[in-house]
Design a protein around this motif. Structure first.
Motif, PDB file in Angstrom:
ATOM      1  N   ILE A 120       0.882  -1.175  -0.075  1.00  0.00           N
ATOM      2  CA  ILE A 120       0.124   0.212   0.056  1.00  0.00           C
ATOM      3  C   ILE A 120       1.003   1.289   0.119  1.00  0.00           C
ATOM      4  O   ILE A 120       1.803   1.288   0.532  1.00  0.00           O
ATOM      5  N   ILE A 121       0.676   2.053  -0.857  1.00  0.00           N
ATOM      6  CA  ILE A 121       1.569   3.298  -0.909  1.00  0.00           C
ATOM      7  C   ILE A 121       0.387   4.527  -1.072  1.00  0.00           C
ATOM      8  O   ILE A 121      -0.549   4.768  -1.737  1.00  0.00           O
ATOM      9  N   VAL A 122       0.852   5.583  -0.039  1.00  0.00           N
ATOM     10  CA  VAL A 122       0.153   6.800   0.005  1.00  0.00           C
ATOM     11  C   VAL A 122       1.265   7.966  -0.558  1.00  0.00           C
ATOM     12  O   VAL A 122       2.272   8.123   0.189  1.00  0.00           O
ATOM     13  N   SER A 123       0.930   8.528  -1.651  1.00  0.00           N
ATOM     14  CA  SER A 123       1.946   9.497  -2.072  1.00  0.00           C
ATOM     15  C   SER A 123       1.343  10.685  -2.240  1.00  0.00           C
ATOM     16  O   SER A 123       0.069  10.972  -2.446  1.00  0.00           O
ATOM     17  N   GLY A 124       2.272  11.740  -1.901  1.00  0.00           N
ATOM     18  CA  GLY A 124       1.965  13.289  -1.987  1.00  0.00           C
ATOM     19  C   GLY A 124       2.401  14.026  -2.842  1.00  0.00           C
ATOM     20  O   GLY A 124       3.696  13.759  -3.491  1.00  0.00           O
ATOM     21  N   GLY A 125       1.930  14.926  -3.395  1.00  0.00           N
ATOM     22  CA  GLY A 125       2.502  15.907  -4.506  1.00  0.00           C
ATOM     23  C   GLY A 125       2.530  17.406  -4.210  1.00  0.00           C
ATOM     24  O   GLY A 125       2.395  17.619  -3.016  1.00  0.00           O
ATOM     25  N   ARG A 126       2.736  18.099  -5.240  1.00  0.00           N
ATOM     26  CA  ARG A 126       2.986  19.537  -4.770  1.00  0.00           C
ATOM     27  C   ARG A 126       1.551  20.293  -4.053  1.00  0.00           C
ATOM     28  O   ARG A 126       1.413  21.156  -3.703  1.00  0.00           O
ATOM     29  N   GLY A 127       0.565  19.619  -4.387  1.00  0.00           N
ATOM     30  CA  GLY A 127      -0.829  19.677  -3.554  1.00  0.00           C
ATOM     31  C   GLY A 127      -0.672  19.951  -2.099  1.00  0.00           C
ATOM     32  O   GLY A 127      -1.341  20.569  -1.401  1.00  0.00           O
TER      33      GLY A 127
ATOM     34  N   PHE B 123      -6.202  19.070   2.560  1.00  0.00           N
ATOM     35  CA  PHE B 123      -6.035  19.282   4.044  1.00  0.00           C
ATOM     36  C   PHE B 123      -7.318  19.031   4.554  1.00  0.00           C
ATOM     37  O   PHE B 123      -7.483  18.820   5.726  1.00  0.00           O
ATOM     38  N   ASP B 124      -8.700  18.830   3.957  1.00  0.00           N
ATOM     39  CA  ASP B 124      -9.692  18.524   4.532  1.00  0.00           C
ATOM     40  C   ASP B 124      -9.882  16.999   4.355  1.00  0.00           C
ATOM     41  O   ASP B 124     -10.600  16.440   5.293  1.00  0.00           O
ATOM     42  N   VAL B 125      -9.646  16.356   3.133  1.00  0.00           N
ATOM     43  CA  VAL B 125     -10.122  15.105   2.836  1.00  0.00           C
ATOM     44  C   VAL B 125      -9.096  14.083   3.714  1.00  0.00           C
ATOM     45  O   VAL B 125      -9.579  13.193   4.119  1.00  0.00           O
ATOM     46  N   LEU B 126      -7.637  14.201   3.771  1.00  0.00           N
ATOM     47  CA  LEU B 126      -6.613  13.279   4.070  1.00  0.00           C
ATOM     48  C   LEU B 126      -7.001  13.074   5.682  1.00  0.00           C
ATOM     49  O   LEU B 126      -7.230  11.869   6.112  1.00  0.00           O
ATOM     50  N   PRO B 127      -7.362  13.802   6.596  1.00  0.00           N
ATOM     51  CA  PRO B 127      -7.676  13.708   7.938  1.00  0.00           C
ATOM     52  C   PRO B 127      -8.983  13.138   8.170  1.00  0.00           C
ATOM     53  O   PRO B 127      -8.894  12.064   8.862  1.00  0.00           O
TER      54      PRO B 127
ATOM     55  N   ALA C 224      -7.625   8.631  -6.030  1.00  0.00           N
ATOM     56  CA  ALA C 224      -6.919  10.058  -6.233  1.00  0.00           C
ATOM     57  C   ALA C 224      -7.754  11.135  -5.435  1.00  0.00           C
ATOM     58  O   ALA C 224      -8.736  10.970  -5.399  1.00  0.00           O
ATOM     59  N   ILE C 225      -7.066  11.757  -4.918  1.00  0.00           N
ATOM     60  CA  ILE C 225      -7.675  13.061  -4.224  1.00  0.00           C
ATOM     61  C   ILE C 225      -6.845  14.220  -4.654  1.00  0.00           C
ATOM     62  O   ILE C 225      -5.746  14.599  -4.550  1.00  0.00           O
ATOM     63  N   ASN C 226      -7.794  15.073  -5.356  1.00  0.00           N
ATOM     64  CA  ASN C 226      -7.348  16.429  -6.031  1.00  0.00           C
ATOM     65  C   ASN C 226      -8.650  17.182  -5.976  1.00  0.00           C
ATOM     66  O   ASN C 226      -9.405  16.997  -6.458  1.00  0.00           O
ATOM     67  N   LYS C 227      -8.187  18.588  -5.842  1.00  0.00           N
ATOM     68  CA  LYS C 227      -9.304  19.360  -6.160  1.00  0.00           C
ATOM     69  C   LYS C 227      -9.585  19.934  -7.373  1.00  0.00           C
ATOM     70  O   LYS C 227     -10.644  20.723  -7.440  1.00  0.00           O
ATOM     71  N   ASP C 228      -8.958  19.384  -8.321  1.00  0.00           N
ATOM     72  CA  ASP C 228      -9.090  19.883  -9.768  1.00  0.00           C
ATOM     73  C   ASP C 228      -9.985  18.675 -10.110  1.00  0.00           C
ATOM     74  O   ASP C 228      -9.225  17.801 -10.497  1.00  0.00           O
ATOM     75  N   LYS C 229     -11.162  18.725 -10.597  1.00  0.00           N
ATOM     76  CA  LYS C 229     -11.646  17.538 -11.052  1.00  0.00           C
ATOM     77  C   LYS C 229     -11.381  17.200 -12.404  1.00  0.00           C
ATOM     78  O   LYS C 229     -11.553  16.034 -12.931  1.00  0.00           O
TER      79      LYS C 229
ATOM     80  N   ALA D  12      -3.017   8.752  -4.378  1.00  0.00           N
ATOM     81  CA  ALA D  12      -2.241   9.879  -4.996  1.00  0.00           C
ATOM     82  C   ALA D  12      -3.163  11.175  -4.351  1.00  0.00           C
ATOM     83  O   ALA D  12      -4.178  11.470  -4.817  1.00  0.00           O
ATOM     84  N   ALA D  13      -2.448  11.904  -3.476  1.00  0.00           N
ATOM     85  CA  ALA D  13      -2.905  12.876  -2.987  1.00  0.00           C
ATOM     86  C   ALA D  13      -2.170  14.257  -3.342  1.00  0.00           C
ATOM     87  O   ALA D  13      -0.934  14.324  -3.049  1.00  0.00           O
TER      88      ALA D  13
END
Ligand SMILES: Cc1cc2nc3c(=O)[nH]c(=O)nc-3n(C[C@H](O)[C@H](O)[C@H](O)COP(=O)(O)OP(=O)(O)OC[C@H]3O[C@@H](n4cnc5c(N)ncnc54)[C@H](O)[C@@H]3O)c2cc1C
Ligand SMILES: Nc1ncnc2c1ncn2[C@@H]1O[C@H](COP(=O)(O)O)[C@@H](O)[C@H]1O
Lengths: 247, 322
Positions: free
Chosen positions: B203-210, B306-310, B284-289, B263-264
């Motif tokens: 299992i991998i949780v990855s973070g990006g520039r978001g 910041f809202d979804v991950l917690p 995928a978690i991203n604010k841009d649909k 992918a967050a």
């Protein structure tokens, strides 16, 4: 110190892959080719070794006429010599045999390659050439130090790094992080256009693999896209648990 | 058709790649009506191999194998392949496995298929599939030599335990080696302490520039820890120095295929997809649909990390009862 660096010519990373009419290779129409990104690290390391220890850098590519492009870039970065071995095989063994044959003639102290070429991603050339030449090799190298004939290198492995010690002559494959590649200056790019590229024909070597087909990966079903409400997130967790069964 | 399987080990214990290779070898042996023999190098506890149905195992012993060198390992496997009359040698496409395999193929004058994800027998011919062009296409090839060397991509051939475990009979194998076989020697290994590596994680949780800055990566770390997974990163955040290169997923980072990839705040650039598109389930978690990551996601949340991950972390904790 004499250095031989192998460069491959690959489709740009953003290329959209279209399968060609033969069903075994890509349709080249509109595809932009670049120097394999990992080979930039290999070439940079070759130039740095020459700066530090003196000697010459020879760049070599096994490929068709269009592959000369990468040799021009290498010449713009001041390699001493560029050699095109004309051949169209994509079989790694054939390429490795050709590179090894050249190395037997030039007797370099260091052979540098990229970790993998980003077209076929096979990761075979460096250790194959090393084995053909009965030489040590270090692949995925992120740090290299040569002191006299002693070679110390660091390579990336799953979950950490290995330090290896060996001696010259050696085959090295470069990983990102080995160095920061320089870019050619415009006047040097212009000058490189008239520099000679030695052409040779490839050795006839029997390939050991045969392509049956090149296919696009199966299309993915459209995913379920949810909102960010508490309910949506609860639903995602339920789906992951009950449908996908991954948590 | 006899298949020799290289059982990769670390600190005397078999790695997950060994079990995956056993499973893949059994599937192949069934199609080709052959038998499977494992080989471990040095002192390795091979007993867990029986849980995966391996009945026969070589234990390669030689003082020169006390040092780790892929050239001596390759020579050992080559001699074992000849002794066992193996038609196929199967290895994991791990950093070390790939290097051994290339050398072994030259020694055996065998063709090599690297990093395969599927094996099928059609009209008696073995056809293997390997991802090429960073996963954007799949190449099907045959190996034209009688002996064949095949490496398999980690995390693709899911290791399967058998219903009734067997005993893996061990035979000592003593290769004849000289100093000349020992070329580049591993003198030390530094492990990313206490951290699960993306290349090996299920299992991998990855973070990006978001994520906006390194100080916010605790959100990614928390979710990874709840899921028992590893932390990954996009190149943008590695280049910015927020995360180490060892965590980078993608064309110039690691290629991963975990069961679950989250992918967050990652846009889903083609070079990122190159490293993770073969993951079994992608969230995928991203604010841009319209972010490209949603095109390959199995599940997506359009929202602010910041809202979804917690929230997601809390819901999962409740679901898995932690
Ligand atoms: C040769 C080459 C090799 C490369 N190799 C790699 C590689 O190995 N790995 C790799 O990852 N990249 C690689 N790249 C880089 C790649 O092209 C992208 O630049 C990179 O992946 C972008 O990283 P990112 O998604 O984190 O950043 P961005 O593209 O900037 O995306 C950030 C995303 O976060 C979203 N976002 C912003 N704020 C929030 C918020 N508050 N909540 C939710 N979402 C938010 C945005 O909508 C956006 O989609 C390579 C490029 C080249 C040219
Ligand atoms: N046709 C080629 N000509 C010269 N060098 C090559 C060629 N193909 C691969 N290489 C070198 O070998 C490395 C590894 O390639 P591969 O094993 O094909 O993934 C590349 O990064 C290049 O340095």
């Amino acid at each position: 110190m004499n250095i031989l660096v192998g460069l491959s010519h690959v489709p740009d990373t953003t290329t959209k892959i279209v399968i060609g009419a033969d069903g075994k290779s890509i349709d080249n129409k509109g595809v932009k080719y670049i120097m394999n990104p990992y080979d930039e690290f290999a070439l940079e390391e070759a130039l740095r070794l020459r700066e530090k220890h003196g000697g010459t850098v020879t760049a070599v590519t096994v490929g068709g006429d269009t592959a000369k492009e990468v040799l021009r870039t290498a010449l713009a970065l001041q390699v001493d010599k560029a050699i095109l071995i004309k051949g169209n095989s994509t079989d790694s063994f054939v390429v490795a045999q050709n590179l090894a044959a050249l190395a037997k003639e030039l007797r370099p102290d260091v052979l540098l390659f990229g970790r993998q070429s980003i077209d076929f991603d096979s990761f075979q050339i460096a250790p194959m050439v090393a084995e053909l030449l009965d030489m040590p090799s270090v692949t995925i190298t992120s740090k290299l130090e040569i002191n006299g004939s002693t070679v110390t290198a660091e390579r990336d492995i799953e979950g950490g790094k290995e330090t290896l010690v060996t001696s010259l002559p050696v085959v090295i494959s470069a990983q990102k992080g080995l160095n920061e590649p320089r870019y050619p200056k415009l006047p040097d790019i212009m000058k490189a256009k008239s520099k000679p590229i030695e052409e040779r024909s490839a050795l006839e070597v029997q390939a050991r693999t045969e392509v049956v087909a090149l296919e696009l990966p199966p299309a993915k079903a459209k995913g379920k896209i949810l909102g960010d409400s508490d309910n949506d997130i609860a639903e995602l967790v339920r789906l992951l648990h009950e449908e996908a069964k991954v948590i | 058709m006899n298949i020799l399987v290289y059982l990769e080990a670390i600190d005397g214990k078999l790695k997950k790649t060994a079990f995956e290779a056993i499973t893949a070898a059994h599937a192949l042996a069934q199609q080709l009506s052959g038998s499977v023999v494992g080989i471990a190098i040095g002192s390795v506890d091979t007993s867990p191999a029986g849980l995966y149905g391996l009945t026969s195992c070589l234990s390669a012993q030689h003082p020169l194998l006390d040092k780790k060198s892929t050239s001596a390992y390759a020579e050992t496997l080559a001699q074992a392949a000849q002794a066992e009359q193996a038609h196929i040698v199967l290895l994991p496409a791990s950093a070390t496995g790939k290097e051994i395999a290339a050398r072994l193929a030259i020694k055996l004058q065998a063709g090599l298929a690297a990093d395969t994800i599927a094996h099928e027998v059609v009209d008696g011919k073995l056809i293997v599939t390997r991802p090429v062009y960073a996963g954007k296409a799949r190449l099907k090839i045959t190996i034209t030599t009688a002996q064949k060397v095949i490496t398999i991509r980690p995390n693709v051939f899911t290791a399967k335990k058998v219903d009734s475990p067997v005993e893996c009979t061990i035979r000592t194998f003593s290769p004849s080696l000289t100093e000349a076989h020992v070329k580049a020697v591993v003198t030390s290994v530094s492990r990313n302490t206490g951290k699960l590596d993306v290349a090996e994680a299920d299992i991998i949780v990855s973070g990006g520039r978001g994520l906006k800055g390194p100080e916010n990566f605790y959100l990614v770390e928390n979710l990874a820890s709840t899921l028992g997974g590893a932390v990954g990163a996009s190149r943008a955040v590695v280049d910015a120095g927020w995360r180490p290169h060892s965590e980078q997923v993608g064309q110039t980072g690691k290629t991963v295929s975990p069961s679950l990839y989250v992918a967050a705040g990652i846009s889903g650039a083609i070079q990122h997809l190159a490293g993770m598109s073969s993951s079994k389930v992608i969230v995928a978690i991203n604010k841009d649909k319209d972010a490209p990551i949603f095109q390959i996601a199995d599940y997506g949340i359009v929202g602010d990390v910041f809202d979804v991950l917690p929230k997601l972390n809390e819901h999962i904790k409740r679901a898995v009862g932690k």
